[in-house]
Design a protein around this motif. Structure first.
Motif, PDB file in Angstrom:
ATOM      1  N   LEU A   1       0.835  -1.191   0.000  1.00 38.77           N
ATOM      2  CA  LEU A   1       0.000   0.000   0.000  1.00 38.77           C
ATOM      3  C   LEU A   1       0.874   1.246   0.000  1.00 38.77           C
ATOM      4  O   LEU A   1       1.955   1.266   0.594  1.00 38.77           O
ATOM      5  CB  LEU A   1      -0.900   0.032   1.238  1.00 38.77           C
ATOM      6  N   ASP A   2       0.393   2.277  -0.655  1.00 40.58           N
ATOM      7  CA  ASP A   2       1.045   3.586  -0.629  1.00 40.58           C
ATOM      8  C   ASP A   2      -0.056   4.639  -0.556  1.00 40.58           C
ATOM      9  O   ASP A   2      -0.928   4.688  -1.438  1.00 40.58           O
ATOM     10  CB  ASP A   2       1.912   3.784  -1.881  1.00 40.58           C
ATOM     11  N   THR A   3      -0.012   5.420   0.504  1.00 45.92           N
ATOM     12  CA  THR A   3      -1.048   6.432   0.773  1.00 45.92           C
ATOM     13  C   THR A   3      -2.454   5.871   0.591  1.00 45.92           C
ATOM     14  O   THR A   3      -3.311   6.480  -0.051  1.00 45.92           O
ATOM     15  CB  THR A   3      -0.862   7.697  -0.097  1.00 45.92           C
ATOM     16  N   GLY A   4      -2.665   4.681   1.167  1.00 40.76           N
ATOM     17  CA  GLY A   4      -3.995   4.108   1.208  1.00 40.76           C
ATOM     18  C   GLY A   4      -4.454   3.360  -0.013  1.00 40.76           C
ATOM     19  O   GLY A   4      -5.593   2.896  -0.061  1.00 40.76           O
ATOM     20  N   THR A   5      -3.602   3.220  -1.028  1.00 42.69           N
ATOM     21  CA  THR A   5      -4.005   2.520  -2.249  1.00 42.69           C
ATOM     22  C   THR A   5      -3.032   1.373  -2.537  1.00 42.69           C
ATOM     23  O   THR A   5      -1.861   1.403  -2.140  1.00 42.69           O
ATOM     24  CB  THR A   5      -4.025   3.466  -3.457  1.00 42.69           C
ATOM     25  N   VAL A   6      -3.512   0.366  -3.258  1.00 43.71           N
ATOM     26  CA  VAL A   6      -2.677  -0.775  -3.626  1.00 43.71           C
ATOM     27  C   VAL A   6      -1.788  -0.399  -4.808  1.00 43.71           C
ATOM     28  O   VAL A   6      -2.272   0.028  -5.855  1.00 43.71           O
ATOM     29  CB  VAL A   6      -3.540  -1.994  -3.996  1.00 43.71           C
ATOM     30  N   VAL A   7      -0.470  -0.568  -4.636  1.00 42.68           N
ATOM     31  CA  VAL A   7       0.475  -0.287  -5.719  1.00 42.68           C
ATOM     32  C   VAL A   7       1.166  -1.559  -6.204  1.00 42.68           C
ATOM     33  O   VAL A   7       1.855  -1.537  -7.233  1.00 42.68           O
ATOM     34  CB  VAL A   7       1.518   0.758  -5.291  1.00 42.68           C
ATOM     35  N   PHE A   8       0.996  -2.656  -5.466  1.00 41.98           N
ATOM     36  CA  PHE A   8       1.565  -3.941  -5.902  1.00 41.98           C
ATOM     37  C   PHE A   8       0.742  -5.066  -5.303  1.00 41.98           C
ATOM     38  O   PHE A   8       0.345  -5.025  -4.136  1.00 41.98           O
ATOM     39  CB  PHE A   8       3.018  -4.094  -5.448  1.00 41.98           C
ATOM     40  N   ASP A   9       0.499  -6.103  -6.099  1.00 46.03           N
ATOM     41  CA  ASP A   9      -0.180  -7.310  -5.646  1.00 46.03           C
ATOM     42  C   ASP A   9       0.428  -8.466  -6.425  1.00 46.03           C
ATOM     43  O   ASP A   9       0.220  -8.604  -7.629  1.00 46.03           O
ATOM     44  CB  ASP A   9      -1.692  -7.204  -5.898  1.00 46.03           C
ATOM     45  N   GLY A  10       1.218  -9.284  -5.737  1.00 45.26           N
ATOM     46  CA  GLY A  10       1.888 -10.379  -6.419  1.00 45.26           C
ATOM     47  C   GLY A  10       2.605 -11.277  -5.434  1.00 45.26           C
ATOM     48  O   GLY A  10       2.314 -11.282  -4.236  1.00 45.26           O
ATOM     49  N   SER A  11       3.568 -12.035  -5.921  1.00 43.60           N
ATOM     50  CA  SER A  11       4.270 -12.987  -5.067  1.00 43.60           C
ATOM     51  C   SER A  11       5.257 -12.264  -4.157  1.00 43.60           C
ATOM     52  O   SER A  11       5.837 -11.230  -4.517  1.00 43.60           O
ATOM     53  CB  SER A  11       5.017 -14.018  -5.913  1.00 43.60           C
ATOM     54  N   ALA A  12       5.460 -12.824  -2.969  1.00 49.89           N
ATOM     55  CA  ALA A  12       6.445 -12.266  -2.041  1.00 49.89           C
ATOM     56  C   ALA A  12       7.855 -12.367  -2.631  1.00 49.89           C
ATOM     57  O   ALA A  12       8.677 -11.461  -2.462  1.00 49.89           O
ATOM     58  CB  ALA A  12       6.365 -13.004  -0.709  1.00 49.89           C
ATOM     59  N   LYS A  13       8.098 -13.432  -3.343  1.00 47.13           N
ATOM     60  CA  LYS A  13       9.411 -13.630  -3.960  1.00 47.13           C
ATOM     61  C   LYS A  13       9.728 -12.509  -4.940  1.00 47.13           C
ATOM     62  O   LYS A  13      10.868 -12.026  -5.009  1.00 47.13           O
ATOM     63  CB  LYS A  13       9.453 -14.984  -4.673  1.00 47.13           C
ATOM     64  N   GLU A  14       8.730 -12.071  -5.685  1.00 45.82           N
ATOM     65  CA  GLU A  14       8.934 -10.999  -6.657  1.00 45.82           C
ATOM     66  C   GLU A  14       9.375  -9.710  -5.968  1.00 45.82           C
ATOM     67  O   GLU A  14      10.250  -8.996  -6.474  1.00 45.82           O
ATOM     68  CB  GLU A  14       7.641 -10.757  -7.439  1.00 45.82           C
ATOM     69  N   VAL A  15       8.797  -9.412  -4.819  1.00 41.76           N
ATOM     70  CA  VAL A  15       9.203  -8.202  -4.085  1.00 41.76           C
ATOM     71  C   VAL A  15      10.628  -8.344  -3.576  1.00 41.76           C
ATOM     72  O   VAL A  15      11.434  -7.404  -3.649  1.00 41.76           O
ATOM     73  CB  VAL A  15       8.237  -7.934  -2.918  1.00 41.76           C
ATOM     74  N   LEU A  16      10.963  -9.513  -3.041  1.00 42.02           N
ATOM     75  CA  LEU A  16      12.319  -9.733  -2.537  1.00 42.02           C
ATOM     76  C   LEU A  16      13.363  -9.560  -3.636  1.00 42.02           C
ATOM     77  O   LEU A  16      14.480  -9.101  -3.368  1.00 42.02           O
ATOM     78  CB  LEU A  16      12.430 -11.137  -1.927  1.00 42.02           C
ATOM     79  N   GLU A  17      12.991  -9.909  -4.859  1.00 42.75           N
ATOM     80  CA  GLU A  17      13.948  -9.864  -5.969  1.00 42.75           C
ATOM     81  C   GLU A  17      13.948  -8.538  -6.714  1.00 42.75           C
ATOM     82  O   GLU A  17      14.804  -8.313  -7.571  1.00 42.75           O
ATOM     83  CB  GLU A  17      13.639 -11.004  -6.940  1.00 42.75           C
ATOM     84  N   ASP A  18      13.003  -7.634  -6.389  1.00 47.41           N
ATOM     85  CA  ASP A  18      12.876  -6.365  -7.111  1.00 47.41           C
ATOM     86  C   ASP A  18      13.386  -5.221  -6.234  1.00 47.41           C
ATOM     87  O   ASP A  18      12.637  -4.634  -5.451  1.00 47.41           O
ATOM     88  CB  ASP A  18      11.418  -6.139  -7.510  1.00 47.41           C
ATOM     89  N   GLU A  19      14.647  -4.884  -6.391  1.00 49.27           N
ATOM     90  CA  GLU A  19      15.260  -3.863  -5.545  1.00 49.27           C
ATOM     91  C   GLU A  19      14.616  -2.497  -5.750  1.00 49.27           C
ATOM     92  O   GLU A  19      14.417  -1.735  -4.786  1.00 49.27           O
ATOM     93  CB  GLU A  19      16.754  -3.772  -5.848  1.00 49.27           C
ATOM     94  N   ALA A  20      14.260  -2.173  -6.981  1.00 49.25           N
ATOM     95  CA  ALA A  20      13.655  -0.866  -7.255  1.00 49.25           C
ATOM     96  C   ALA A  20      12.288  -0.735  -6.575  1.00 49.25           C
ATOM     97  O   ALA A  20      11.958   0.316  -6.012  1.00 49.25           O
ATOM     98  CB  ALA A  20      13.511  -0.669  -8.770  1.00 49.25           C
ATOM     99  N   LEU A  21      11.505  -1.810  -6.612  1.00 44.70           N
ATOM    100  CA  LEU A  21      10.181  -1.800  -5.968  1.00 44.70           C
ATOM    101  C   LEU A  21      10.336  -1.624  -4.463  1.00 44.70           C
ATOM    102  O   LEU A  21       9.623  -0.825  -3.842  1.00 44.70           O
ATOM    103  CB  LEU A  21       9.454  -3.103  -6.291  1.00 44.70           C
ATOM    104  N   ARG A  22      11.255  -2.369  -3.871  1.00 44.03           N
ATOM    105  CA  ARG A  22      11.470  -2.280  -2.414  1.00 44.03           C
ATOM    106  C   ARG A  22      11.943  -0.897  -2.021  1.00 44.03           C
ATOM    107  O   ARG A  22      11.495  -0.326  -1.022  1.00 44.03           O
ATOM    108  CB  ARG A  22      12.482  -3.319  -1.944  1.00 44.03           C
TER     109      ARG A  22
END
Length: 252
Positions: free
Chosen positions: A225-246
């Protein structure tokens, strides 16, 4: 605001191979006139662990409170379905009766009661969940301290007690708000292993946690979530591997 159950299943599950167990659709939550939860939607399947992440003030705790049907924030739009039952039409005690359990950040261990008395109190109202024997098997440390006043336990032990108290009821969904806060890494790992065991029992879990890496290592999927809205919905692994997203949304 309401739609038929069939329409809702079609709308939310048309791309899923299995029906969602908990479905949140376009919920909007307000504290007075402050618009906190802004059109949030996501699905969770039975037995899944979802990490609900974001920076401070992103609306994570407010989303948990909305799912649990607490009086605040006020749900003014949207729908929440648990196993085809409309939580959005329920009060908090009714949602609890359907199997929703919220473990808040402050844990709310009852002063003056022992560990066992805290658990027994949770078992008073039907339907009852796990027996004390089963709880102590999962949390041996609580069994050792069953006669000790709950508020005198260590932080990690209090968190175990808060989770155990939820299991003492017949729950389907466990909502955890900052379960790792203030805990040593070794205790975080212990609680994570416990949550994996709980998942194996078929209980669905939503975890809000500032220790995003620990939550992502545990979770199957993630919603950011960012300022009350969903900005990402997917696998936890994808977030761990995406440095820019994190970096952009989690500052890690």
């Amino acid at each position: 605001m309401s739609v038929t159950e069939q329409q809702f299943d079609t709308r939310l599950n048309n791309a899923a191979t299995t029906p969602a167990f908990l479905s949140v659709w376009q919920i909007e939550g307000y504290y007075g006139e402050s618009y906190i939860v802004q059109n949030v939607s996501f699905n969770i399947h039975e037995g899944e662990i979802l990490a609900l992440l974001g920076r401070n003030g992103a609306g994570k705790t407010s989303t948990l409170r909305t799912i649990a049907r607490l009086d605040s924030p006020e749900l003014r739009h949207g729908e929440i379905w648990l196993d085809h039952k409309p939580l959005h039409e329920m009060k908090s005690y009714q949602a609890a009766g359907e199997g929703i359990a919220l473990v808040p950040e402050d844990r709310r261990i009852i002063a003056g009661l022992t560990v066992e008395e805290n658990l027994q109190l949770a078992q008073i109202a039907p339907p009852k969940g796990w027996s004390l024997e089963r709880i102590y098997e999962l949390f041996p440390r609580l069994g050792e301290r069953r006669k000790q006043e709950g508020v005198t336990l260590s932080g990690g032990e209090q968190q175990m007690l808060a989770i155990a108290r939820a299991l003492a009821r017949d729950i389907k969904v466990l909502l955890l708000d900052e379960p790792y806060e203030g805990l040593a890494p070794v205790i975080v790992q212990e609680i994570a292993k416990t949550l994996e065991i709980i998942r194996d029992q078929g209980i669905t879990t939503v975890i809000v946690e500032q220790n995003a890496v620990a939550a992502l290592k545990l979770a199957d999927r993630a919603v950011i979530l960012d300022t009350g809205t969903v900005v990402f919905d997917g696998s936890a692994k994808e977030v761990l591997e995406d440095e820019a997203l994190r970096s952009k949304y989690l500052a890690i």
